[in-house]
Design a protein around this motif. Sequence first.
Motif, PDB file in Angstrom:
ATOM      1  N   THR A 120      -3.105  23.816  40.289  1.00 25.37           N
ATOM      2  CA  THR A 120      -2.736  23.250  38.984  1.00 25.37           C
ATOM      3  C   THR A 120      -1.233  23.416  38.824  1.00 25.37           C
ATOM      4  O   THR A 120      -0.563  23.962  39.696  1.00 25.37           O
ATOM      5  CB  THR A 120      -3.407  24.040  37.841  1.00 25.37           C
ATOM      6  N   GLY A 121      -0.725  23.029  37.669  1.00 19.07           N
ATOM      7  CA  GLY A 121       0.683  23.293  37.352  1.00 19.07           C
ATOM      8  C   GLY A 121       0.941  24.767  37.096  1.00 19.07           C
ATOM      9  O   GLY A 121       2.084  25.211  37.070  1.00 19.07           O
ATOM     10  N   GLY A 122      -0.109  25.553  36.895  1.00 16.42           N
ATOM     11  CA  GLY A 122       0.041  26.991  36.594  1.00 16.42           C
ATOM     12  C   GLY A 122      -0.828  27.356  35.404  1.00 16.42           C
ATOM     13  O   GLY A 122      -0.761  26.723  34.366  1.00 16.42           O
TER      14      GLY A 122
ATOM     15  N   LEU B  14      17.974  27.503  39.366  1.00 17.30           N
ATOM     16  CA  LEU B  14      17.420  27.433  40.721  1.00 17.30           C
ATOM     17  C   LEU B  14      16.189  28.323  40.772  1.00 17.30           C
ATOM     18  O   LEU B  14      16.277  29.527  40.502  1.00 17.30           O
ATOM     19  CB  LEU B  14      18.471  27.879  41.743  1.00 17.30           C
ATOM     20  N   TYR B  15      15.069  27.713  41.091  1.00 19.54           N
ATOM     21  CA  TYR B  15      13.768  28.391  41.097  1.00 19.54           C
ATOM     22  C   TYR B  15      13.366  28.594  42.540  1.00 19.54           C
ATOM     23  O   TYR B  15      13.196  27.618  43.277  1.00 19.54           O
ATOM     24  CB  TYR B  15      12.786  27.487  40.354  1.00 19.54           C
ATOM     25  N   ALA B  16      13.244  29.857  42.952  1.00 27.04           N
ATOM     26  CA  ALA B  16      12.756  30.136  44.298  1.00 27.04           C
ATOM     27  C   ALA B  16      11.304  30.583  44.199  1.00 27.04           C
ATOM     28  O   ALA B  16      11.002  31.596  43.568  1.00 27.04           O
ATOM     29  CB  ALA B  16      13.609  31.210  44.956  1.00 27.04           C
TER      30      ALA B  16
ATOM     31  N   ILE C 113       8.708  29.395  49.754  1.00 25.52           N
ATOM     32  CA  ILE C 113       7.640  28.390  49.784  1.00 25.52           C
ATOM     33  C   ILE C 113       8.182  27.062  49.269  1.00 25.52           C
ATOM     34  O   ILE C 113       7.899  26.001  49.810  1.00 25.52           O
ATOM     35  CB  ILE C 113       6.451  28.832  48.913  1.00 25.52           C
ATOM     36  N   GLU C 114       8.958  27.134  48.206  1.00 24.24           N
ATOM     37  CA  GLU C 114       9.532  25.912  47.640  1.00 24.24           C
ATOM     38  C   GLU C 114      10.698  26.269  46.744  1.00 24.24           C
ATOM     39  O   GLU C 114      10.794  27.395  46.257  1.00 24.24           O
ATOM     40  CB  GLU C 114       8.488  25.154  46.797  1.00 24.24           C
ATOM     41  N   PHE C 115      11.568  25.282  46.535  1.00 20.12           N
ATOM     42  CA  PHE C 115      12.587  25.375  45.495  1.00 20.12           C
ATOM     43  C   PHE C 115      12.228  24.410  44.387  1.00 20.12           C
ATOM     44  O   PHE C 115      11.716  23.315  44.649  1.00 20.12           O
ATOM     45  CB  PHE C 115      13.963  24.959  46.035  1.00 20.12           C
ATOM     46  N   ASN C 116      12.533  24.797  43.160  1.00 17.86           N
ATOM     47  CA  ASN C 116      12.519  23.844  42.067  1.00 17.86           C
ATOM     48  C   ASN C 116      13.890  23.853  41.420  1.00 17.86           C
ATOM     49  O   ASN C 116      14.638  24.825  41.556  1.00 17.86           O
ATOM     50  CB  ASN C 116      11.430  24.197  41.042  1.00 17.86           C
ATOM     51  N   ALA C 117      14.187  22.780  40.709  1.00 22.93           N
ATOM     52  CA  ALA C 117      15.532  22.602  40.171  1.00 22.93           C
ATOM     53  C   ALA C 117      15.566  22.844  38.666  1.00 22.93           C
ATOM     54  O   ALA C 117      16.488  22.398  37.989  1.00 22.93           O
ATOM     55  CB  ALA C 117      16.014  21.179  40.489  1.00 22.93           C
ATOM     56  N   ARG C 118      14.557  23.570  38.179  1.00 17.73           N
ATOM     57  CA  ARG C 118      14.416  23.749  36.720  1.00 17.73           C
ATOM     58  C   ARG C 118      13.583  24.997  36.480  1.00 17.73           C
ATOM     59  O   ARG C 118      12.991  25.547  37.400  1.00 17.73           O
ATOM     60  CB  ARG C 118      13.756  22.508  36.120  1.00 17.73           C
ATOM     61  N   PHE C 119      13.547  25.412  35.221  1.00 15.26           N
ATOM     62  CA  PHE C 119      12.718  26.554  34.852  1.00 15.26           C
ATOM     63  C   PHE C 119      11.256  26.270  35.210  1.00 15.26           C
ATOM     64  O   PHE C 119      10.765  25.153  35.003  1.00 15.26           O
ATOM     65  CB  PHE C 119      12.785  26.786  33.340  1.00 15.26           C
ATOM     66  N   GLY C 120      10.551  27.284  35.702  1.00 17.26           N
ATOM     67  CA  GLY C 120       9.136  27.132  36.027  1.00 17.26           C
ATOM     68  C   GLY C 120       8.271  27.263  34.792  1.00 17.26           C
ATOM     69  O   GLY C 120       8.627  27.925  33.828  1.00 17.26           O
ATOM     70  N   ASP C 121       7.143  26.615  34.842  1.00 18.66           N
ATOM     71  CA  ASP C 121       6.183  26.653  33.747  1.00 18.66           C
ATOM     72  C   ASP C 121       4.843  27.062  34.359  1.00 18.66           C
ATOM     73  O   ASP C 121       4.371  26.373  35.255  1.00 18.66           O
ATOM     74  CB  ASP C 121       6.113  25.250  33.134  1.00 18.66           C
ATOM     75  N   PRO C 122       4.243  28.187  34.017  1.00 12.45           N
ATOM     76  CA  PRO C 122       4.444  29.023  32.820  1.00 12.45           C
ATOM     77  C   PRO C 122       5.322  30.269  32.988  1.00 12.45           C
ATOM     78  O   PRO C 122       5.397  31.062  32.048  1.00 12.45           O
ATOM     79  CB  PRO C 122       3.013  29.445  32.489  1.00 12.45           C
TER      80      PRO C 122
HETATM   81  N1  GLY Z   1       4.862  27.353  37.895  1.00 14.11           N
HETATM   82  C1  GLY Z   1       5.115  26.391  38.897  1.00 14.11           C
HETATM   83  C2  GLY Z   1       6.149  25.443  38.591  1.00 14.11           C
HETATM   84  O1  GLY Z   1       6.765  25.466  37.534  1.00 14.11           O
HETATM   85  O2  GLY Z   1       6.417  24.600  39.431  1.00 14.11           O
END
Ligand code: GLY
Length: 417
Positions: free
Chosen positions: A215-217, A258-260, A272-281
Amino acid sequence: MKVLVIGGGAREHALCRSLSLDPDVNALYCAPGNAGIAEVAELRPVDALDGAAVARLATELEADLVVVGPEAPLVAGVSDAVRAAGIPVFGPSAEAAQLEGSKAFAKDVMAAADVPTARSYVCTTPEEVDTALDAFGAPYVVKDDGLAAGKGVVVTEDRAAARAHALGCDRVVIEEYLDGPEVSLFAITDGVTVLPLQPAQDFKRALDGDEGPNTGGMGAYSPLPWADPKLVDEVMETVLQPTVDELRHRGTPFSGLLYAGLAITSRGVRVIEFNARFGDPETQVVLARLRTPLAGVLLHAANGTLDTEPPLRWSADAAVTVVIASHNYPETPRTGDPIEGLADVAAEDGPDTYVLHAGTRREGEAVVSAGGRVLSVTATGSDLAQAREKAYKAVARIRLDGSQHRTDIAAKAAEGR
Ligand code: GLY
Ligand code: AMP
């Protein structure tokens, strides 16, 4: 300071909540927002993917800072449009956001910067897919190269399922399976200076015991009592700073969040992955513990002056958030169901327990579900056990027909397992 936040999920609600508590913020807007955000910020309608429209809105509001929450507007170049209008923006350029927008690009950056990650192949033909699947063996990890809203990754023992997913993507990254607990570590950066936040753990699977679909979290907690106290320093040195340096050297500096996403394997930390924004949740629990007022930090990142910011201050409290999701999430979630009990949480539980809204909207007097993840019930306490107890007590007050939530968020960590 006048701040405009773009987005309308629980992450943006958490951002708006923190910004609303910052004495330097005297006007707070969110576009498009949701029913909960409306209680702390003034909502404005906007197509969040339309850079020109967002820049126009920011200009009209005389915003001193625009904070772009979700990945899709970043990848679509919304930050670039706002920056071009002369307004400071927290969020990377479209080019730098490719770190999240393309798994293949992220792998290339990591290889160049010597950042530890899973070995991988980028495949575009069935022959390449077969070779890669056989090279790594089960469990198979197959990732759609592009943005897929949390649905692009398949991890499976079933070779046929892995192959079918791969053949359904134009370009796919097939990689080595990483074993070990996952940690999300965020850093705020202006493209040069990197300021790490506190680590959190997210629960990606739909069901208790990490069963069911991705899921998204479904929940998160922070801090991580089981983690090595040197983890943040190590990830700063081996992952975050080298990645920011590499992107700057390429002429596409990354400024923003920067989300690691990390796996703590027996052979060490791997991305595992990078994201370019705050993570949710995760943002819901990380910001619940941040004591430094948020707006100034984000503005320094936007302006390239993060080196003047002292280290962030944190509460010693623990935070837990539990996601309440719609009936049938993450498949085709049912929406439009009334949500009851929100006022009871506000009235009965103290200020350290609160409900952040994700997919909600107002219909007359009622608040109804409007997405897959509906609410993110958040609490802080002196330790994880207490934060957990408070969060679940509030979850029990909320009624949403057919809704689902995990009952084991932070359970193992709270028990010292
Ligand atoms: N919690 C996972 C995400 O924000 O991509
Ligand atoms: P991602 O969208 O890259 O975060 O992947 C979603 C989830 O798939 C991650 O949170 C992990 O649980 C899992 N996953 C991704 N890559 C790997 C990997 N190389 N090994 C094991 N699990 C993975």
